[in-house]
Write an enzyme that holds these catalytic residues in place. Structure first.
Site, short mmCIF file in Angstrom:
data_model
loop_
_atom_site.label_atom_id
_atom_site.label_comp_id
_atom_site.label_asym_id
_atom_site.label_seq_id
_atom_site.Cartn_x
_atom_site.Cartn_y
_atom_site.Cartn_z
N ARG A 191 -0.90 -10.90 10.26
CA ARG A 191 0.39 -10.42 10.79
C ARG A 191 1.47 -11.49 10.63
O ARG A 191 2.66 -11.20 10.73
CB ARG A 191 0.29 -10.09 12.29
N LYS A 227 0.83 -1.21 0.00
CA LYS A 227 0.00 0.00 0.00
C LYS A 227 0.87 1.27 0.00
O LYS A 227 0.64 2.18 -0.80
CB LYS A 227 -0.91 -0.01 1.21
N THR A 228 1.84 1.32 0.90
CA THR A 228 2.68 2.51 1.01
C THR A 228 3.45 2.75 -0.28
O THR A 228 3.60 3.89 -0.73
CB THR A 228 3.65 2.37 2.19
N ASP A 242 -4.34 8.27 2.88
CA ASP A 242 -3.88 6.94 3.27
C ASP A 242 -4.75 6.41 4.41
O ASP A 242 -5.31 7.18 5.19
CB ASP A 242 -2.41 7.02 3.70
N GLU A 243 -4.85 5.09 4.55
CA GLU A 243 -5.61 4.43 5.62
C GLU A 243 -7.04 4.99 5.71
O GLU A 243 -7.55 5.31 6.77
CB GLU A 243 -4.90 4.60 6.98
N GLN A 272 -9.66 -4.30 7.16
CA GLN A 272 -8.82 -3.95 8.31
C GLN A 272 -9.37 -2.73 9.06
O GLN A 272 -8.63 -2.04 9.75
CB GLN A 272 -7.39 -3.69 7.86
#
Length: 658
Positions: A613, A46-47, A237-238, A268
């Site tokens: 995770r 994503k980043t 973002d997010e 998420q």
């Protein structure tokens, strides 16, 4: 509507997008302008996608000053912009990047006078905000009239949730703080006075930075047009973690050019307790019917086996954007399902397996134990401490370092050893209107041969501070209950008395996370059932605290520690090995969430976050029985486990004598 095409036919670029990005990322980075929703699955880069999108905008001729990048931490923004400069090999000065609060402050510094503030307003930090709220309560006489009236931290939390969700104070109290329903009018009065005081003193708190920014954009069309024109492209973002007011601000800013690029993952979205609103991302295609939607599903973190389990689980949510994560890594081990006799065997298993993996070459720091709530780590912390396994707790303080645990232990210490001055001072200072000086005066009066009898004397009442009579009377009732001889053989019942006869109310009035602290104490009470006396229980606690403070026997680097974390704290992180514990009905998912479809779906998203995770191995642990106040209870495996096909995991059989 003009579209800003990012695929010019004849142009040389410094960045080799085709080689640097996978096909999904490339499509999302090179897409035309207009509304864009990028659904970025866990571990999908994503980043990287956001960073390359910013770089691509600049390489296609967009002035950096006309780009706004919104992130949830200023650190994330700085790292992204440094990466963009590294890709482009030149300075991108002028690009606005940062958190919503940071950008809101920059805008309001220029235009606050437009909404009635003076230039040079001050920003209240959380401590100053809390103090001002408590001043307002004092001016209204509420801190004197009601000795359990909520303290500044709690009122601050209520005010913040009201602002971020755009709900009335009364609605927030009904939903989140029902124990304050009887005083909701008084709470509204304090927060109304707080708002007026801030305006009179030219002050804003963090919530005001968003509220006033939105108000400025709504009420001042000329200013809205200035920023709508300036920011030709806005990236967020997010996005799944935005609250209602943040989404409203973005919609206002993008009304002119509609070049809004939001990146997030509905699967998420786990922060509704902070005010985050999943509807922002779910309803984005309705608010922007012409939006382009891209999905990033190539996962670089986990094995196919881990992702198969996660994909199966999240598919049971009805409210979602369907997508299946696909592993880039090769095959690994199946997830492990581990039924255990009780919470003590669960702790023993995790500790033993961690040691085996460590001896097999995996550093402690590459392993994590995740749980739904902080109290669920108690038995494990004890077991790790006894074995000398180094660990760090990311979900808060170590269990026995927490103030509420020490408070309740102090009550027990007083009953076992009435000459314990430190314990007396601690419990006395928990009583409203009794500070350090008054506590010392009381101790001087009672520090004779029988302090527990002396605490009921008239001489003690003569040294009380003004207004302390009523709360001190409640304290005496607690001491009377604790003095029952049979309680000295039941530390569990003694903890229950302290909790029920005043301390629970104290927690609600003082801490925004009171429910979490109450859960800690209930778990401590259950643990205490195995002790025949309060003295034996306290002795173990002291020894355990000593063990926790001693040097670790393992020859490890200082930073090589097993991670214990709540799942909320673990989002965005990754480990080679992940243990998820307490996977039983009523604990994960929580009992409260089972009554609501939307809350159950958020709990399932939380499980999904925990699973994703793990890079290589995952252990799904649950105790089959639990002994508490109500006796021995059979625990039912979490629905999240029952939903997973049996072929997706290996079930372990643990030796009964472990």
């Amino acid at each position: 509507m003009k579209q800003y095409i990012l695929r010019p036919e004849k142009r040389q670029f410094a960045i080799d997008y085709e080689n640097d990005l996978n096909p999904e990322q490339l499509e999302a980075v090179l897409c035309p302008g207009g509304p864009v929703l990028v659904l970025a699955g866990a571990g999908s880069g994503k980043t990287r996608t956001v960073t390359y999108r910013v770089a691509r905008l600049i390489e296609t001729g967009i002035n950096p000053q006309r780009i706004l990048l919104m992130t949830f931490t200023n650190k994330a923004s700085r790292e992204m912009l440094i990466r963009v400069e590294s890709l482009l090999q030149y300075d991108i000065k002028g690009l606005w990047g940062g958190t919503f609060h940071h950008i809101g402050n920059m805008v309001l510094r220029r235009h606050a006078e437009e909404i009635g503030y003076k230039s040079g307003f001050s920003i209240l930090d959380r401590e100053d905000s809390k103090d001002l709220i408590e001043t307002c309560a004092g001016e209204l006489g509420l801190d004197k009239a009601q000795w359990r009236f909520p303290k500044g931290d709690v009122l601050q939390e209520i005010a913040g949730l009201s602002s971020n969700t755009e709900e009335a104070i009364s609605d927030v109290v009904i939903k989140r703080f029902p124990h304050f329903l009887s005083i909701v009018d008084e709470i509204e009065g304090v927060l109304k006075r707080y708002k007026g005081k801030k305006e009179a003193l030219n002050l804003m708190d963090f919530d005001d930075l968003l509220m006033n920014w939105k108000r400025l954009l709504e009420e001042k069309q000329d200013i809205r047009e200035i920023y709508s024109e300036r920011f030709l492209h806005i990236l967020v973002d997010e996005y799944q973690d935005t609250n209602k007011i943040q989404a409203d601000i973005i919609d206002l800013l993008t009304a002119r050019h509609r070049n809004i690029y939001v990146v997030g993952d509905d699967a998420q979205s786990i922060y509704s307790f902070r005010g985050a609103n999943i509807e922002n991302i779910m309803e984005f295609p309705k608010r922007y019917p012409d939006a382009s939607i891209f999905k990033l599903t190539a996962n670089y973190r986990s094995t196919p086996e881990v992702l198969k389990l996660a994909n199966h689980s999240i598919s049971h949510n009805k409210r979602r954007f369907p997508k299946d994560l696909k592993a880039i890594k090769g095959n690994g081990e199946k997830p492990n399902l581990v039924p255990l006799r009780d919470v003590f065997q669960q702790a023993e298993f995790v500790a033993q397996r961690v040691l085996e993996l460590y001896e097999g070459g995996i550093p402690f720091r590459e392993m994590a134990v995740l749980y739904r709530s902080h109290y669920q780590s108690m038995e494990l912390q004890m077991e790790l401490a006894k074995r000398g396994i180094p660990f760090e707790v990311r979900s808060g303080l170590r269990f026995f370092e927490q103030a509420h645990i020490k408070d309740v232990a102090a009550y027990l210490r007083v009953m076992v050893n009435p000459c314990d001055e430190l314990a007396w001072i601690r419990v006395l200072r928990l009583v409203p209107r009794i500070g350090a000086v008054t506590a010392q005066r009381i101790w001087k009066v009672i520090s004779g041969s029988s302090p527990i009898e002396a605490i009921f004397s008239q001489e003690v009442k003569r040294v009380l501070s003004r207004g302390a009579d009523k709360p001190f009377g409640t304290f005496l009732n607690v001491m009377k209950s604790l003095s029952e001889p049979q309680l000295l053989s039941s530390p569990s019942k003694m903890i229950g008395v302290v909790l029920r006869e005043g301390y629970e109310e104290y927690l609600y009035s003082r801490y925004p996370n009171a429910l979490s602290r109450i859960e800690d104490l209930q778990q401590l009470s259950s643990y205490a059932l195995k002790y025949p006396s309060v003295e034996a229980f306290l002795s173990d606690l002291v020894l355990l605290g000593t063990v926790m403070g001693e040097a670790e026997p393992f020859n490890t680097a200082e930073e090589d520690m097993l991670v214990l974390s709540s799942i909320h704290q673990a989002k965005g992180l990754e480990w080679r090995i992940v243990f998820i514990i307490w996977l039983v009905e009523g604990r994960f998912p929580s009992a409260k969430s089972s009554a609501s479809g939307s809350e159950e779906e958020e709990e399932r998203r939380l499980f999904y976050v925990a699973c994703t995770r793990a890079k290589d191995e995952i252990y799904l642990c649950y105790p089959e029985t639990y002994e508490g106040w109500e006796g021995l209870t059979l625990m039912r495996p979490s629905r999240f486990l029952r939903e997973i096909p049996v072929e997706s995991y290996e079930e372990w059989e643990i030796d009964e004598h472990m």
